[in-house]
Motif scaffolding. Structure first.
Motif, PDB file in Angstrom:
ATOM      1  N   GLU A 108       0.838  -1.194   0.000  1.00 32.07           N
ATOM      2  CA  GLU A 108       0.000   0.000   0.000  1.00 32.07           C
ATOM      3  C   GLU A 108       0.874   1.245   0.000  1.00 32.07           C
ATOM      4  OE1 GLU A 108      -3.729   0.024   1.864  1.00 32.07           O
ATOM      5  OE2 GLU A 108      -3.472  -1.960   2.733  1.00 32.07           O
ATOM      6  N   ILE A 109       0.446   2.246  -0.766  1.00 35.21           N
ATOM      7  CA  ILE A 109       1.194   3.498  -0.884  1.00 35.21           C
ATOM      8  C   ILE A 109       0.294   4.645  -0.465  1.00 35.21           C
ATOM      9  CG2 ILE A 109       2.645   4.920  -2.381  1.00 35.21           C
ATOM     10  CD1 ILE A 109       2.432   2.506  -4.420  1.00 35.21           C
ATOM     11  N   GLY A 148       0.418  -4.260   3.440  1.00 39.68           N
ATOM     12  CA  GLY A 148      -0.870  -4.168   4.137  1.00 39.68           C
ATOM     13  C   GLY A 148      -1.256  -5.425   4.885  1.00 39.68           C
ATOM     14  N   GLU A 149      -0.517  -5.784   5.921  1.00 41.85           N
ATOM     15  CA  GLU A 149      -0.813  -6.980   6.710  1.00 41.85           C
ATOM     16  C   GLU A 149      -2.058  -6.770   7.556  1.00 41.85           C
ATOM     17  OE1 GLU A 149       2.611  -8.427   8.837  1.00 41.85           O
ATOM     18  OE2 GLU A 149       3.963  -7.767   7.254  1.00 41.85           O
ATOM     19  N   MET A 165      -3.883  10.740  -1.095  1.00 41.17           N
ATOM     20  CA  MET A 165      -4.287   9.685  -2.018  1.00 41.17           C
ATOM     21  C   MET A 165      -3.660   8.370  -1.561  1.00 41.17           C
ATOM     22  SD  MET A 165      -3.985   9.712  -6.179  1.00 41.17           S
ATOM     23  CE  MET A 165      -2.278   9.194  -6.313  1.00 41.17           C
ATOM     24  N   LYS A 166      -4.280   7.267  -1.948  1.00 39.51           N
ATOM     25  CA  LYS A 166      -3.778   5.944  -1.586  1.00 39.51           C
ATOM     26  C   LYS A 166      -3.863   5.033  -2.802  1.00 39.51           C
ATOM     27  CE  LYS A 166      -5.246   1.919   1.036  1.00 39.51           C
ATOM     28  NZ  LYS A 166      -6.291   1.345   1.878  1.00 39.51           N
ATOM     29  N   SER A 167      -2.897   4.123  -2.947  1.00 40.89           N
ATOM     30  CA  SER A 167      -2.983   3.125  -4.007  1.00 40.89           C
ATOM     31  C   SER A 167      -2.348   1.833  -3.523  1.00 40.89           C
ATOM     32  CB  SER A 167      -2.301   3.612  -5.292  1.00 40.89           C
ATOM     33  OG  SER A 167      -0.893   3.548  -5.162  1.00 40.89           O
ATOM     34  N   GLN A 172       3.744   0.668  -9.284  1.00 38.79           N
ATOM     35  CA  GLN A 172       3.992   2.045  -8.872  1.00 38.79           C
ATOM     36  C   GLN A 172       4.930   2.097  -7.669  1.00 38.79           C
ATOM     37  OE1 GLN A 172       0.500   4.367  -8.155  1.00 38.79           O
ATOM     38  NE2 GLN A 172       1.564   6.288  -8.504  1.00 38.79           N
ATOM     39  N   ALA A 173       4.772   1.147  -6.738  1.00 36.92           N
ATOM     40  CA  ALA A 173       5.659   1.089  -5.569  1.00 36.92           C
ATOM     41  C   ALA A 173       7.106   0.877  -6.018  1.00 36.92           C
ATOM     42  CB  ALA A 173       5.220  -0.025  -4.629  1.00 36.92           C
TER      43      ALA A 173
END
Length: 200
Positions: A108-109, A148-149, A165-167, A172-173
């Protein structure tokens, strides 16, 4: 470049040889895990998002590229959007059930447009979340990357309240890790958060 939205969960992008030349792309250099491939896919994803409203960073996305004489065709599909229903008759014929393999935690970013928002997040969010993440800066944006555990879910959700923002896009990471500036991670990030708390 021609972008076609085939349905809510599928986009087709067609690039001619001229398009590839304009983008300074050599298909032979697009080797798996290469920085050229990451940069190219990031550009395609951003163009899709801007021109169609399709969010390629939401959910599990598969990208398939097919070269041709004219250039290259790219299919971007979001998986798991529609689940087929099982009828009563089909269900009664089920003879065995196999356990589904546990999915690995998503990357997760979280994006912060300014230093203040980023500081607010790492001082308020649970220390276990901060220690599990890494912080980068890219194009005047702060990017917090974490796996994202499930045990960190509550703290990760709180991070969303501070971020712009979140992705959860793995490509992308990797792009951020490749092209961004690493600021801190794990213990160093935890130490940074502790020092920021002293001033708040």
């Amino acid at each position: 470049m021609r972008i076609e939205r085939l349905n809510n969960d599928k986009i087709k992008v067609t690039l001619t040889t001229a398009d590839l030349i304009n983008l300074d792309i050599d298909v032979k250099q697009l080797a798996p895990n290469s920085k050229e491939l990451h940069a190219f896919l990031f550009h395609i994803m951003e163009t899709i998002r801007e021109e169609t409203g399709f969010n390629p960073y939401s959910g599990q996305v598969v990208v398939e590229a097919t070269p041709s004489r004219e250039g290259i065709s790219i299919m971007v599909s979001r998986l798991g959007a529609k689940l087929s229903k099982i009828s009563k008759e089909q269900f009664s014929k089920v003879t065995s059930i196999k356990a589904k393999k546990k999915e690995t935690a998503k990357t997760e970013i979280f994006y912060f447009h300014n230093f203040s928002d980023m500081c607010a997040a790492i001082t308020e969010v649970d220390e276990k979340v901060i220690e599990a993440g890494k912080l980068y800066s890219l194009n005047n944006t702060y990017c917090f990357i974490i796996k994202g555990e499930s045990k960190l879910k509550k703290g990760i959700n709180l991070m969303s309240e501070f971020s712009a923002m979140k992705s959860d896009n793995h490509i992308q990471a990797e792009y951020i890790k490749e092209h961004g500036k690493f600021i801190a991670g794990h213990k160093e990030l935890l130490y940074m958060a502790a020092n920021l708390r002293r001033f708040t």
